[in-house]
Design an enzyme around this catalytic site. Sequence first.
Site, PDB file in Angstrom:
ATOM      1  N   ASP A  17     116.670  40.935   8.998  1.00 20.74           N
ATOM      2  CA  ASP A  17     115.290  40.635   9.384  1.00 20.74           C
ATOM      3  C   ASP A  17     114.293  41.350   8.461  1.00 20.74           C
ATOM      4  O   ASP A  17     113.092  41.331   8.713  1.00 20.74           O
ATOM      5  CB  ASP A  17     115.033  41.005  10.853  1.00 20.74           C
ATOM      6  CG  ASP A  17     113.851  40.214  11.434  1.00 20.74           C
ATOM      7  OD1 ASP A  17     113.407  39.245  10.768  1.00 20.74           O
ATOM      8  OD2 ASP A  17     113.364  40.559  12.513  1.00 20.74           O
ATOM      9  N   LYS A  64     120.179  32.214  18.208  1.00 18.36           N
ATOM     10  CA  LYS A  64     120.615  32.676  16.885  1.00 18.36           C
ATOM     11  C   LYS A  64     122.115  32.404  16.703  1.00 18.36           C
ATOM     12  O   LYS A  64     122.557  31.975  15.636  1.00 18.36           O
ATOM     13  CB  LYS A  64     120.292  34.168  16.725  1.00 18.36           C
ATOM     14  CG  LYS A  64     118.787  34.382  16.550  1.00 18.36           C
ATOM     15  CD  LYS A  64     118.303  35.796  16.756  1.00 18.36           C
ATOM     16  CE  LYS A  64     116.761  35.782  16.724  1.00 18.36           C
ATOM     17  NZ  LYS A  64     116.152  37.068  17.077  1.00 18.36           N
ATOM     18  N   GLN A  94     118.055  42.946  17.888  1.00 18.59           N
ATOM     19  CA  GLN A  94     117.071  42.195  18.672  1.00 18.59           C
ATOM     20  C   GLN A  94     116.052  43.171  19.265  1.00 18.59           C
ATOM     21  O   GLN A  94     116.417  44.149  19.909  1.00 18.59           O
ATOM     22  CB  GLN A  94     117.801  41.413  19.789  1.00 18.59           C
ATOM     23  CG  GLN A  94     116.920  40.514  20.607  1.00 18.59           C
ATOM     24  CD  GLN A  94     116.307  39.369  19.785  1.00 18.59           C
ATOM     25  OE1 GLN A  94     116.976  38.753  18.966  1.00 18.59           O
ATOM     26  NE2 GLN A  94     115.031  39.105  19.991  1.00 18.59           N
TER      27      GLN A  94
END
Length: 284
Positions: free
Chosen positions: A119, A52, A96
Amino acid sequence: MIELKGKPVADFIYQQITSELQSWKSSGWSLPHLAVILVGADPASQVYVQHKQKACEKLGFKSSLVQLAENITEKDLTEKIKQLNSDSSIDGILMQLPLPTHLDAKKFSDLIAKEKDADALTSSSLGLLVTGQQIIASCTPFGIIEMLDFYKLNVAKKNVLVIGRSLIVGLPLFHLLTQKNATVTLAHSQTVDLKSRLKEFDFVFVAIGKPEYFKPTDFKKDAVVIDVGIHRLENGLVGDVSSAGAAEHLSAFTPVPGGVGPTTIALLMRNTFKLAEKNRKFAT
Ligand code: NAD
């Protein structure tokens, strides 16, 4: 059979972002800034986070890694998220997953400010998705939709099966496919006798997290199968579906690795870009 590689899809999305960023320079806007929270030292998570960060570098985005101890308390993690929420230099925040077992992923995802939810995993972002008002959506399912568009695979009016109902993959994918006018069935671990029904579907999206649980011939001849699963075994990476015989039986199939994975990261970049664009417009 078409091998549905993710890299060309990702490259296409990166090109779009790069060309849209051109006008940012003349507007004097600062480039997007993504903060990634990594709790603990899970090796797979560390690799994903590195990918990322590399994608941010490639596009010229700023990225900040917020590395936190495995045994962080709920109070300290709450504080950290609040700090990032109130930092006006940050456009997007990604936590994460998975988190260490003492931390409830849903509870902490929900602490991320909705304007920075890169996200799209907060209850607020999921609510917008269900009502079709989303600007961004969870990266993996959104990447799959981009992949279908890129390879001109039209799900409208098709019988489509999603296997897995996680908040990060299966459930948002169900809604995105419904918005594409597919007739969608959602199966999960409590679905009875699933294997006997698989041949009813033209498209199958598999996200169950069990290595090579299905084989290509479990599905209808010439079905399109999108395998989201990824597992590191001794002999390499495999998906939830074994690849042996896929070329002969299916009309399109995602390789593992190299299928869904690269599109997920590209969508994270596009989500961050979209959040940053909204912030810049709001500030002017
Ligand atoms: P999860 O464990 O949160 O959810 C799994 C889902 O599968 C659950 O809803 C469960 O009910 C269902 N399930 C389990 N066994 C089943 C069975 N035998 N039959 C039918 N349904 C069953 O997993 P997740 O986070 O959704 O991830 C799924 C897989 O996708 C994992 O391998 C994960 O590593 C992978 N993944 C890949 C990416 C990527 O970018 N490539 C992103 C996210 C997840």
